[in-house]
Write a protein that holds these residues in place. Structure first.
Motif, PDB file in Angstrom:
ATOM      1  N   GLY A   1       0.804  -1.209   0.000  1.00  0.00           N
ATOM      2  CA  GLY A   1       0.000   0.000   0.000  1.00  0.00           C
ATOM      3  C   GLY A   1       0.837   1.258   0.000  1.00  0.00           C
ATOM      4  N   GLU A   2       0.521   2.196  -0.894  1.00  0.00           N
ATOM      5  CA  GLU A   2       1.299   3.435  -0.996  1.00  0.00           C
ATOM      6  C   GLU A   2       0.617   4.612  -0.315  1.00  0.00           C
ATOM      7  N   SER A   3      -0.677   4.807  -0.612  1.00  0.00           N
ATOM      8  CA  SER A   3      -1.375   5.976  -0.073  1.00  0.00           C
ATOM      9  C   SER A   3      -1.681   5.806   1.411  1.00  0.00           C
ATOM     10  N   LEU A   4      -1.852   4.574   1.851  1.00  0.00           N
ATOM     11  CA  LEU A   4      -2.145   4.259   3.249  1.00  0.00           C
ATOM     12  C   LEU A   4      -1.440   2.948   3.591  1.00  0.00           C
ATOM     13  N   PRO A   5      -1.193   2.689   4.862  1.00  0.00           N
ATOM     14  CA  PRO A   5      -0.565   1.402   5.215  1.00  0.00           C
ATOM     15  C   PRO A   5      -1.553   0.247   5.131  1.00  0.00           C
ATOM     16  N   VAL A   6      -2.092   0.046   3.938  1.00  0.00           N
ATOM     17  CA  VAL A   6      -3.048  -1.039   3.705  1.00  0.00           C
ATOM     18  C   VAL A   6      -2.555  -1.862   2.509  1.00  0.00           C
ATOM     19  N   ASP A   7      -2.155  -3.101   2.763  1.00  0.00           N
ATOM     20  CA  ASP A   7      -1.585  -3.963   1.725  1.00  0.00           C
ATOM     21  C   ASP A   7      -2.619  -4.970   1.235  1.00  0.00           C
ATOM     22  N   LEU A   8      -2.395  -5.464   0.019  1.00  0.00           N
ATOM     23  CA  LEU A   8      -3.287  -6.477  -0.549  1.00  0.00           C
ATOM     24  C   LEU A   8      -2.574  -7.804  -0.670  1.00  0.00           C
ATOM     25  N   LEU A   9      -3.297  -8.870  -0.423  1.00  0.00           N
ATOM     26  CA  LEU A   9      -2.806 -10.206  -0.706  1.00  0.00           C
ATOM     27  C   LEU A   9      -3.746 -10.810  -1.743  1.00  0.00           C
ATOM     28  N   LEU A  10      -3.198 -11.241  -2.880  1.00  0.00           N
ATOM     29  CA  LEU A  10      -4.033 -11.766  -3.962  1.00  0.00           C
ATOM     30  C   LEU A  10      -4.034 -13.292  -3.900  1.00  0.00           C
ATOM     31  N   VAL A  11      -5.198 -13.865  -3.646  1.00  0.00           N
ATOM     32  CA  VAL A  11      -5.288 -15.302  -3.364  1.00  0.00           C
ATOM     33  C   VAL A  11      -6.493 -15.927  -4.055  1.00  0.00           C
ATOM     34  N   ARG A  12      -6.674 -17.233  -3.884  1.00  0.00           N
ATOM     35  CA  ARG A  12      -7.895 -17.896  -4.335  1.00  0.00           C
ATOM     36  C   ARG A  12      -9.013 -17.574  -3.351  1.00  0.00           C
ATOM     37  N   ASP A  13     -10.200 -17.395  -3.863  1.00  0.00           N
ATOM     38  CA  ASP A  13     -11.278 -16.974  -2.954  1.00  0.00           C
ATOM     39  C   ASP A  13     -11.536 -17.990  -1.829  1.00  0.00           C
ATOM     40  N   ASP A  14     -11.332 -19.281  -2.107  1.00  0.00           N
ATOM     41  CA  ASP A  14     -11.544 -20.306  -1.087  1.00  0.00           C
ATOM     42  C   ASP A  14     -10.625 -20.126   0.124  1.00  0.00           C
ATOM     43  N   ASP A  15      -9.469 -19.490  -0.103  1.00  0.00           N
ATOM     44  CA  ASP A  15      -8.479 -19.370   0.975  1.00  0.00           C
ATOM     45  C   ASP A  15      -8.770 -18.197   1.908  1.00  0.00           C
ATOM     46  N   ILE A  16      -9.651 -17.290   1.485  1.00  0.00           N
ATOM     47  CA  ILE A  16      -9.817 -16.036   2.229  1.00  0.00           C
ATOM     48  C   ILE A  16     -10.359 -16.232   3.660  1.00  0.00           C
ATOM     49  N   PRO A  17     -11.424 -17.025   3.859  1.00  0.00           N
ATOM     50  CA  PRO A  17     -11.890 -17.202   5.243  1.00  0.00           C
ATOM     51  C   PRO A  17     -10.806 -17.770   6.162  1.00  0.00           C
ATOM     52  N   GLY A  18     -10.065 -18.748   5.673  1.00  0.00           N
ATOM     53  CA  GLY A  18      -8.999 -19.360   6.474  1.00  0.00           C
ATOM     54  C   GLY A  18      -7.891 -18.378   6.801  1.00  0.00           C
ATOM     55  N   LEU A  19      -7.545 -17.515   5.836  1.00  0.00           N
ATOM     56  CA  LEU A  19      -6.488 -16.526   6.067  1.00  0.00           C
ATOM     57  C   LEU A  19      -6.894 -15.546   7.160  1.00  0.00           C
ATOM     58  N   ILE A  20      -8.192 -15.211   7.210  1.00  0.00           N
ATOM     59  CA  ILE A  20      -8.665 -14.311   8.273  1.00  0.00           C
ATOM     60  C   ILE A  20      -8.686 -15.070   9.612  1.00  0.00           C
ATOM     61  N   ALA A  21      -9.171 -16.314   9.568  1.00  0.00           N
ATOM     62  CA  ALA A  21      -9.231 -17.119  10.792  1.00  0.00           C
ATOM     63  C   ALA A  21      -7.841 -17.277  11.415  1.00  0.00           C
ATOM     64  N   ASP A  22      -6.824 -17.445  10.552  1.00  0.00           N
ATOM     65  CA  ASP A  22      -5.460 -17.656  11.048  1.00  0.00           C
ATOM     66  C   ASP A  22      -4.738 -16.353  11.361  1.00  0.00           C
ATOM     67  N   GLY A  23      -5.376 -15.220  11.092  1.00  0.00           N
ATOM     68  CA  GLY A  23      -4.744 -13.935  11.384  1.00  0.00           C
ATOM     69  C   GLY A  23      -3.681 -13.535  10.373  1.00  0.00           C
ATOM     70  N   VAL A  24      -3.598 -14.265   9.246  1.00  0.00           N
ATOM     71  CA  VAL A  24      -2.632 -13.913   8.205  1.00  0.00           C
ATOM     72  C   VAL A  24      -3.095 -12.639   7.506  1.00  0.00           C
ATOM     73  N   CYS A  25      -4.410 -12.517   7.321  1.00  0.00           N
ATOM     74  CA  CYS A  25      -4.997 -11.302   6.761  1.00  0.00           C
ATOM     75  C   CYS A  25      -5.998 -10.733   7.758  1.00  0.00           C
ATOM     76  N   ASP A  26      -6.204  -9.417   7.662  1.00  0.00           N
ATOM     77  CA  ASP A  26      -7.095  -8.746   8.605  1.00  0.00           C
ATOM     78  C   ASP A  26      -8.508  -8.650   8.075  1.00  0.00           C
ATOM     79  N   LEU A  27      -8.624  -8.404   6.771  1.00  0.00           N
ATOM     80  CA  LEU A  27      -9.932  -8.282   6.131  1.00  0.00           C
ATOM     81  C   LEU A  27      -9.887  -9.064   4.834  1.00  0.00           C
ATOM     82  N   GLY A  28     -11.055  -9.336   4.274  1.00  0.00           N
ATOM     83  CA  GLY A  28     -11.088 -10.032   2.993  1.00  0.00           C
ATOM     84  C   GLY A  28     -12.355  -9.713   2.236  1.00  0.00           C
ATOM     85  N   VAL A  29     -12.260  -9.726   0.911  1.00  0.00           N
ATOM     86  CA  VAL A  29     -13.438  -9.572   0.064  1.00  0.00           C
ATOM     87  C   VAL A  29     -13.738 -10.944  -0.527  1.00  0.00           C
TER      88      VAL A  29
END
Ligand code: ATP
Ligand code: MG
Length: 300
Positions: free
Chosen positions: A44-72
């Motif tokens: 992230g450049e304008s704000l300290p907000v980074d993106l992780l580009l993943v398979r959609d199936d992985d998103i709930p698990g990434l949040i559950a494990d604390g690897v990501c903070d939010l997910g779409v």
């Protein structure tokens, strides 16, 4: 994973139906990124907000494990995985923070076209097999409906299962229904109304990420609220006003601007899209020089 961080990390789909609209929404919230070469991580450049580009199936698990903070992610994926976690006794790890208004689809039960459908109760006591990629949502629905069917879990191409003879019916995502039709199936029951959602941890944040997430949510609300809003502008004679007001009863108040050479200059804010048909009706009722303008952002 309760590691303290001062940057927010959002998981979005790398490619697929939700990838573009998710990026556009976040960009509309004022975020910009420097893309890494492998394009899995965008700093992230304008704000300290980074993106992780993943398979959609992985998103709930990434949040559950604390690897990501939010997910779409699609509500279908989030609910399915929440159900699967609950079934094995894991605590709820994430929750839906906002519905995002894109990626709409339904999780539906579909049967062969030539079946006469009278309702879910006709499935009882038949020992039928239902193919799906959403076993936990389906099992929950079957229990509710007191149906004793066998769930056949498939990770993709669920719609061909009846032709292959691996199941009699299916439970799958439907948007236009074209895929079902191409496979001689018809949708009969809706198990879930889905769309893309912003998901976050069940517990929230207790460090710098809390303020970042709050700011992002506020901007997102500002973007989502005006997304469909249109400003309608036109001219008309005074005697056409009652008919025009009737046609615009669902829109905001009809505002009269200082008039130009006798005719009225009018505008109204519409909450949803304005169709060609509506414009033509307004024209028949006396509206001239009709113009529909998009609303980009607003702060309430
Ligand atoms: P990935 O490689 O990320 O796992 P995918 O094939 O699982 O991709 P897509 O087909 O891009 O995912 O769908 C992503 C989401 O889009 C779905 O989970 C669902 O929420 C939504 N969606 C909207 N319409 C449809 C549809 N007709 N079929 C499938 N998904 C749909
Ligand atoms: Mg997927």
């Amino acid at each position: 994973g309760a590691a303290t961080r001062d940057r927010l990390r959002i998981a979005i789909q790398k490619s697929g139906r939700l990838a573009e609209p998710a990026r556009k929404l976040l960009a509309a919230c004022g975020l910009s990124w420097r893309e890494s070469r492998d394009k899995l991580f965008c700093y992230g450049e304008s704000l300290p907000v980074d993106l992780l580009l993943v398979r959609d199936d992985d998103i709930p698990g990434l949040i559950a494990d604390g690897v990501c903070d939010l997910g779409v992610v699609g509500r279908n994926e989030l609910d399915e995985q929440a159900g699967a976690r609950a079934q094995i006794g894991l605590p709820q790890a994430y929750r839906e923070l906002r519905a995002l208004g894109f990626g709409q689809c339904r999780l539906m039960l579909a049967v062969p076209e030539d079946w006469e459908w009278t309702g879910p109760e006709q499935l009882r006591g038949k020992g039928l097999r239902i193919a799906t990629s959403y076993p936990s949502i389906l099992v929950g629905w079957l229990q509710e409906q007191q149906i004793d069917a066998q769930v056949v879990e498939l990770s993709g191409s669920v719609e061909i299962a009846p032709r292959l003879g691996t199941a009699e019916l299916i439970c799958d995502l439907v948007s236009s229904g074209a895929t079902l039709k191409a496979n001689q199936l018809k949708p009969v029951e809706t198990l879930l109304e889905s769309e893309a959602v912003l998901a976050g941890p069940a517990g929230g944040f207790d460090d710098a990420r809390a303020a970042l997430a709050q700011m992002l949510l506020r901007r997102m609300d500002g973007v989502l609220q005006v997304r469909e809003r249109k400003l309608l502008m036109f001219n008309a004679d005074r005697d056409a006003l009652p008919a025009l007001e009737r046609l615009l009863a669902d829109a905001g108040p009809l505002v009269q601007l200082p008039s130009v050479n006798g005719s009225l200059a009018l505008q109204a804010m519409c909450e949803g899209a304005v169709s060609w048909q509506q414009l033509e009706e307004l024209e028949r009722a006396g509206a001239r020089q009709l113009m529909v303008l998009g609303v980009e952002r607003s702060l309430a």
